[in-house]
Design a protein around this motif. Structure first.
Motif, PDB file in Angstrom:
ATOM      1  N   UNK A  49       6.013   2.501  20.470  1.00 31.70           N
ATOM      2  CA  UNK A  49       6.151   2.136  19.056  1.00 31.70           C
ATOM      3  C   UNK A  49       5.320   3.133  18.258  1.00 31.70           C
ATOM      4  N   UNK A  50       5.973   3.818  17.335  1.00 34.50           N
ATOM      5  CA  UNK A  50       5.296   4.803  16.496  1.00 34.50           C
ATOM      6  C   UNK A  50       5.156   4.237  15.082  1.00 34.50           C
ATOM      7  N   UNK A  51       3.930   4.193  14.609  1.00 38.46           N
ATOM      8  CA  UNK A  51       3.682   3.833  13.214  1.00 38.46           C
ATOM      9  C   UNK A  51       3.709   5.081  12.364  1.00 38.46           C
ATOM     10  N   UNK A  52       4.671   5.173  11.455  1.00 33.31           N
ATOM     11  CA  UNK A  52       4.914   6.407  10.703  1.00 33.31           C
ATOM     12  C   UNK A  52       4.693   6.166   9.209  1.00 33.31           C
ATOM     13  N   UNK A  53       3.531   6.494   8.696  1.00 36.53           N
ATOM     14  CA  UNK A  53       3.213   6.218   7.294  1.00 36.53           C
ATOM     15  C   UNK A  53       3.898   7.174   6.326  1.00 36.53           C
ATOM     16  N   UNK A  54       3.826   6.808   5.049  1.00 33.49           N
ATOM     17  CA  UNK A  54       4.146   7.711   3.932  1.00 33.49           C
ATOM     18  C   UNK A  54       5.569   8.249   3.956  1.00 33.49           C
ATOM     19  N   UNK A  55       6.534   7.416   4.328  1.00 31.83           N
ATOM     20  CA  UNK A  55       7.925   7.883   4.295  1.00 31.83           C
ATOM     21  C   UNK A  55       8.356   8.221   2.876  1.00 31.83           C
ATOM     22  N   UNK A  63       0.853  -1.182   0.000  1.00 29.66           N
ATOM     23  CA  UNK A  63       0.000   0.000   0.000  1.00 29.66           C
ATOM     24  C   UNK A  63       0.893   1.238   0.000  1.00 29.66           C
ATOM     25  N   UNK A  64       0.610   2.171  -0.884  1.00 32.94           N
ATOM     26  CA  UNK A  64       1.436   3.376  -0.963  1.00 32.94           C
ATOM     27  C   UNK A  64       1.100   4.316   0.199  1.00 32.94           C
ATOM     28  N   UNK A  65       1.931   5.343   0.366  1.00 32.31           N
ATOM     29  CA  UNK A  65       1.809   6.248   1.493  1.00 32.31           C
ATOM     30  C   UNK A  65       0.431   6.851   1.670  1.00 32.31           C
ATOM     31  N   UNK A  66      -0.031   6.883   2.910  1.00 34.70           N
ATOM     32  CA  UNK A  66      -1.327   7.397   3.348  1.00 34.70           C
ATOM     33  C   UNK A  66      -2.485   6.476   2.989  1.00 34.70           C
ATOM     34  N   UNK A  67      -2.175   5.317   2.386  1.00 33.35           N
ATOM     35  CA  UNK A  67      -3.207   4.329   2.069  1.00 33.35           C
ATOM     36  C   UNK A  67      -2.936   2.996   2.767  1.00 33.35           C
ATOM     37  N   UNK A  68      -2.086   3.002   3.796  1.00 32.03           N
ATOM     38  CA  UNK A  68      -1.631   1.746   4.407  1.00 32.03           C
ATOM     39  C   UNK A  68      -2.625   1.237   5.460  1.00 32.03           C
ATOM     40  N   UNK A  69      -3.868   1.102   5.073  1.00 34.13           N
ATOM     41  CA  UNK A  69      -4.913   0.731   6.021  1.00 34.13           C
ATOM     42  C   UNK A  69      -4.710  -0.675   6.586  1.00 34.13           C
ATOM     43  N   UNK A  70      -4.414  -1.632   5.731  1.00 33.95           N
ATOM     44  CA  UNK A  70      -4.218  -3.009   6.199  1.00 33.95           C
ATOM     45  C   UNK A  70      -2.968  -3.115   7.066  1.00 33.95           C
ATOM     46  N   UNK A  71      -1.866  -2.543   6.562  1.00 33.72           N
ATOM     47  CA  UNK A  71      -0.605  -2.635   7.299  1.00 33.72           C
ATOM     48  C   UNK A  71      -0.734  -2.019   8.688  1.00 33.72           C
ATOM     49  N   UNK A  72      -1.397  -0.876   8.766  1.00 32.73           N
ATOM     50  CA  UNK A  72      -1.589  -0.216  10.053  1.00 32.73           C
ATOM     51  C   UNK A  72      -2.450  -1.078  10.974  1.00 32.73           C
ATOM     52  N   UNK A  73      -3.540  -1.596  10.465  1.00 31.08           N
ATOM     53  CA  UNK A  73      -4.462  -2.393  11.279  1.00 31.08           C
ATOM     54  C   UNK A  73      -3.791  -3.660  11.801  1.00 31.08           C
ATOM     55  N   UNK A  74      -3.008  -4.314  10.969  1.00 29.72           N
ATOM     56  CA  UNK A  74      -2.329  -5.548  11.403  1.00 29.72           C
ATOM     57  C   UNK A  74      -1.345  -5.260  12.535  1.00 29.72           C
ATOM     58  N   UNK A  75      -0.616  -4.166  12.440  1.00 29.96           N
ATOM     59  CA  UNK A  75       0.330  -3.809  13.499  1.00 29.96           C
ATOM     60  C   UNK A  75      -0.397  -3.449  14.791  1.00 29.96           C
ATOM     61  N   UNK A  76      -1.445  -2.658  14.658  1.00 26.28           N
ATOM     62  CA  UNK A  76      -2.211  -2.254  15.835  1.00 26.28           C
ATOM     63  C   UNK A  76      -2.785  -3.473  16.545  1.00 26.28           C
ATOM     64  N   UNK A  96       1.804   3.421  20.088  1.00 27.91           N
ATOM     65  CA  UNK A  96       1.542   2.335  21.020  1.00 27.91           C
ATOM     66  C   UNK A  96       2.466   2.482  22.220  1.00 27.91           C
ATOM     67  N   UNK A  97       1.920   2.274  23.429  1.00 29.27           N
ATOM     68  CA  UNK A  97       2.682   2.510  24.661  1.00 29.27           C
ATOM     69  C   UNK A  97       2.562   1.304  25.585  1.00 29.27           C
ATOM     70  N   UNK A  98       3.712   0.886  26.111  1.00 31.62           N
ATOM     71  CA  UNK A  98       3.751  -0.122  27.170  1.00 31.62           C
ATOM     72  C   UNK A  98       4.620   0.428  28.288  1.00 31.62           C
ATOM     73  N   UNK A  99       4.042   0.617  29.473  1.00 32.20           N
ATOM     74  CA  UNK A  99       4.768   1.136  30.617  1.00 32.20           C
ATOM     75  C   UNK A  99       5.112  -0.009  31.555  1.00 32.20           C
TER      76      UNK A  99
END
Length: 392
Positions: free
Chosen positions: A123-129, A31-44, A67-70
């Motif tokens: 963990x930061x998910x950073x799209x559209x590099x 999925x190209x930048x700003x359209x990574x809906x599946x990739x984002x959802x799977x990671x989340x 995403x945060x884990x303390x």
């Protein structure tokens, strides 16, 4: 040290079925930048499975997340960055599916050490590099300001301690003239294309007097409508690069002088405006880079020391490196095959068993690094001292 290594390997190997599945699913569904809906959802989904609190959308991007884990004890705030956008036509020819695997996998694997030694994992998910650079906006919003370190690793043809990229600003240069019939009344016109051509020629001459790190390159996006009509409007996009962000403004002042002179010569006016794609240089924290490289060597990797040298090309990781101590290392997924990023051959490497195993070793190295940061305050003191005294 051996205890950290053995535990990092054990924890990572227990996670590998989930992590390999994640990397291969992203690879198979580019999925190209700003359209990574599946990739984002799977990671989340995976991060939530392992106890992370996740905010998405994030920083104004629908396909970004935090995403945060303390841990059970207080300790350093360690950020792992994930990228997951693909390239048009060739898919994951930059290996961002593996960057996502490393970012997510490292964060999950660090939890046990955060509980025992003390720490907070982000963990930061950073799209559209590739086409926008979401880390720029995230940095401007302060997403990384409280992080003690930020880490990521990029697939490559070699293992290196860091990957310092150059700063870039992009501009739209436009010229405004007056139309006229090119045959019947050319004297009535003011030719914006003449100005544009002269501008390009003057920039070409300017390169001779630029320092070796400078890159100035552009294209004409609008050059006129018909050969028999003198163009009243022309437009170009230019990238201006230098090793350090601080050098870009004085460099562009010289480029703009070329535009001003070209406009005066043709009797037209001009404008120069920022466009998308502006990145600071990646100023890797060398104390952190050395710590990571040392852990990778314990795992059997041969790691090149770059001594902070810059590599042509730019990344939005640069903006992160100006906000907190940060490193983008590289890891070899070619296994001697010589594939180059942004090619179909590299896409194949990014989905290969060798690529997956290379990413696995990086995860182990990052987890060992995190354990060292949590257990030995001397490392963090040295890293912060370097960051605070960094030339900006």
């Amino acid at each position: 040290m051996n205890t950290f290594k053995d535990r990092a390997i054990k924890i990572t190997d227990q996670l590998m079925p989930d992590l390999e599945e994640l990397a291969l699913k992203i690879h198979a569904n580019p999925e190209i930048g700003l359209e990574e809906e599946k990739a984002c959802a799977w990671q989340v989904d995976l991060l939530k499975k392992y106890g992370f609190e996740v905010e998405t959308p994030y920083a104004g991007f629908d396909t970004a997340y935090r995403a945060v884990y303390k841990g059970r004890k207080a300790g350093p705030k360690i950020a792992m960055l994930a990228e997951y956008d693909a390239l048009p036509e060739i898919g994951h020819g930059c290996g961002h599916n593996l960057i996502a695997m490393v970012g997510v996998g490292s964060g999950i694997a660090m939890r046990e050490f955060a509980d025992e030694l003390g720490g907070e994992i982000y963990v930061f998910g950073t799209p559209a590099e590739e086409n926008l650079g979401s880390k720029v906006q995230m940095s401007e919003q302060g997403a990384f300001d409280e992080m003690d370190v930020a880490m990521m690793s990029h697939p490559s043809g070699e293992n290196a301690d860091c990957f310092n990229t150059t700063a870039v600003n992009s501009y739209q240069i436009s010229f405004y003239g007056k139309t006229a019939h090119a045959a019947a009344a050319p004297e009535e016109g003011k030719n914006a294309l003449d100005a544009m051509i002269n501008f390009f020629n003057m920039v070409n001459a300017l390169r001779q007097q630029a320092t070796p790190d400078v890159r100035i390159h552009g294209i004409i996006t609008r050059g006129g409508e018909a050969p028999n009509v003198i163009p009243d409007y022309t437009e170009s996009i230019f990238y201006v690069r230098a090793n350090r962000h601080q050098d870009l403004d004085p460099l562009f002042a010289r480029v703009e002088n070329c535009a001003r002179g070209a406009a005066m010569g043709a009797g037209v006016s001009y404008t120069a405006e920022f466009t998308q794609g502006n990145n600071k240089d990646t100023c890797s924290n060398m104390a952190l880079a050395e710590l990571i490289a040392t852990q990778m060597e314990k795992l059997g990797a041969v790691v090149k020391r770059t001594h902070g040298e810059y590599t042509p090309g730019s990344s939005d990781m640069g903006d992160v490196s100006y906000r907190c101590p940060a490193v983008q290392s590289t890891f070899d997924i070619n296994s001697g095959r010589g594939a180059i990023a942004h090619t179909r051959e590299f896409t194949q490497c990014a989905g290969s068993p060798e690529g997956i195993q290379a990413a696995r070793r990086v995860i182990c190295g990052f987890v060992m690094t995190a354990a060292e940061l949590m257990s030995n305050p001397t490392y963090l003191k040295e890293i912060k001292h370097e960051f605070e005294n960094m030339t900006r």
